[in-house]
Design a protein around this motif. Sequence first.
Motif, short mmCIF file in Angstrom:
data_model
loop_
_atom_site.label_atom_id
_atom_site.label_comp_id
_atom_site.label_asym_id
_atom_site.label_seq_id
_atom_site.Cartn_x
_atom_site.Cartn_y
_atom_site.Cartn_z
N TYR A 201 0.84 -1.21 0.00
CA TYR A 201 0.00 0.00 0.00
C TYR A 201 0.86 1.25 0.00
CZ TYR A 201 -3.00 3.69 1.79
OH TYR A 201 -3.65 4.88 1.96
N LEU A 202 1.92 1.25 0.82
CA LEU A 202 2.78 2.43 0.89
C LEU A 202 3.52 2.64 -0.43
CD1 LEU A 202 4.25 2.02 4.51
CD2 LEU A 202 2.48 3.63 3.73
N ASP A 203 3.99 1.54 -1.04
CA ASP A 203 4.69 1.68 -2.32
C ASP A 203 3.74 2.20 -3.40
OD1 ASP A 203 7.04 0.76 -1.26
OD2 ASP A 203 6.79 -1.32 -1.92
N LEU A 204 2.52 1.67 -3.44
CA LEU A 204 1.54 2.14 -4.43
C LEU A 204 1.17 3.60 -4.18
CD1 LEU A 204 -0.34 1.50 -6.78
CD2 LEU A 204 -2.03 0.71 -5.11
N TYR A 205 1.07 3.97 -2.91
CA TYR A 205 0.73 5.35 -2.56
C TYR A 205 1.84 6.30 -3.03
CZ TYR A 205 -0.35 9.44 0.25
OH TYR A 205 -0.62 10.73 0.67
N LYS A 206 3.11 5.90 -2.86
CA LYS A 206 4.23 6.74 -3.28
C LYS A 206 4.23 6.90 -4.80
CE LYS A 206 7.31 5.66 0.58
NZ LYS A 206 8.60 5.02 0.97
N VAL A 207 3.96 5.80 -5.53
CA VAL A 207 3.95 5.86 -7.00
C VAL A 207 2.83 6.77 -7.50
CG1 VAL A 207 3.55 4.52 -9.11
CG2 VAL A 207 5.03 3.61 -7.30
N LEU A 208 1.65 6.62 -6.93
CA LEU A 208 0.52 7.46 -7.34
C LEU A 208 0.74 8.92 -6.99
CD1 LEU A 208 -2.47 5.12 -6.38
CD2 LEU A 208 -1.53 5.55 -8.66
N LYS A 209 1.34 9.17 -5.84
CA LYS A 209 1.60 10.54 -5.44
C LYS A 209 2.69 11.19 -6.30
CE LYS A 209 2.23 13.41 -1.37
NZ LYS A 209 2.42 13.43 0.11
N LYS A 210 3.71 10.38 -6.65
CA LYS A 210 4.77 10.88 -7.48
C LYS A 210 4.27 11.19 -8.89
CE LYS A 210 9.52 9.82 -8.87
NZ LYS A 210 10.61 8.81 -8.82
N GLY A 211 3.31 10.43 -9.39
CA GLY A 211 2.74 10.67 -10.70
C GLY A 211 1.61 11.71 -10.65
N LYS A 212 1.40 12.25 -9.48
CA LYS A 212 0.40 13.30 -9.26
C LYS A 212 -1.03 12.79 -9.62
CE LYS A 212 3.60 17.10 -10.06
NZ LYS A 212 3.87 18.33 -10.83
N TYR A 213 -1.21 11.47 -9.39
CA TYR A 213 -2.57 10.94 -9.58
C TYR A 213 -3.43 11.20 -8.38
CZ TYR A 213 -0.60 8.47 -13.57
OH TYR A 213 0.03 8.16 -14.76
N ILE A 214 -2.78 11.43 -7.24
CA ILE A 214 -3.50 11.79 -6.03
C ILE A 214 -2.84 12.97 -5.39
CG2 ILE A 214 -4.33 9.42 -5.63
CD1 ILE A 214 -2.11 9.09 -3.59
N ASP A 215 -3.59 13.68 -4.60
CA ASP A 215 -3.01 14.85 -3.92
C ASP A 215 -2.22 14.42 -2.70
OD1 ASP A 215 -4.15 16.44 -5.82
OD2 ASP A 215 -6.03 16.68 -4.68
#
Length: 215
Positions: A201-215
């Motif tokens: 979950y943390l790895d997926l959260y970092k990837v999504l945040k880095k790609g600016k898919y989430i705030d």
Amino acid sequence: ERCMVQSWRVALAVCVLLVTPAGSIMFDLPSGKVKCFSEDLPGHTMVEGKFKADMVPEGQNRMPIEIQVTDPMEKVLFSKDDIETNLATFAFTTSVAGDYIVCFHNKGIAEFMTQRRVTFSMVHGIDARDYSQVMQTEHLTKLQVALREMEGRAEEIREEFSQEKKRERYMRDLTETTCSRILWFGIFTIIMCVGTSVVQYLDLYKVLKKGKYID
């Protein structure tokens, strides 16, 4: 009083008959085949076996029958390459508790489809003791010998119950230990699954945040 004594003797005789061991067993052993008998025996127990083989039928080839007795560690306690038609015996005292195995092997040629009859019996504990010799040595009456035999059988039964309790205690401890290990393995598996899920979950959260898919 005399009637009571006679009744007591009759009851004693019936008890002795009830605990008398079974007789010999006879079986046909085909050429090239092996037949084994196994018995679970306690340690420090006297064992006596008797065996013989019938004569080879006329016109058939020689069929020597070998006997071998092994202990739970597969150590050979007794062996004979060719048992005879006369009744023979073997005797030993068990060193450890476990399965003691007696095997008969017909060494005849299997292609001839012949067989030979074997007679075998085995007793242990109190049944292996020769009370006729005890009677002569200690100058006992038949009633005293019967009482001595019943006393020995009672002691043997008590020892068997004691061994059964030990086996039951061992199995209970083994079951409890196994259940405890399964429980801790289940807890460890749950912790590993939860930890792996958190890391993913943390790895997926970092990837999504880095790609600016989430705030």
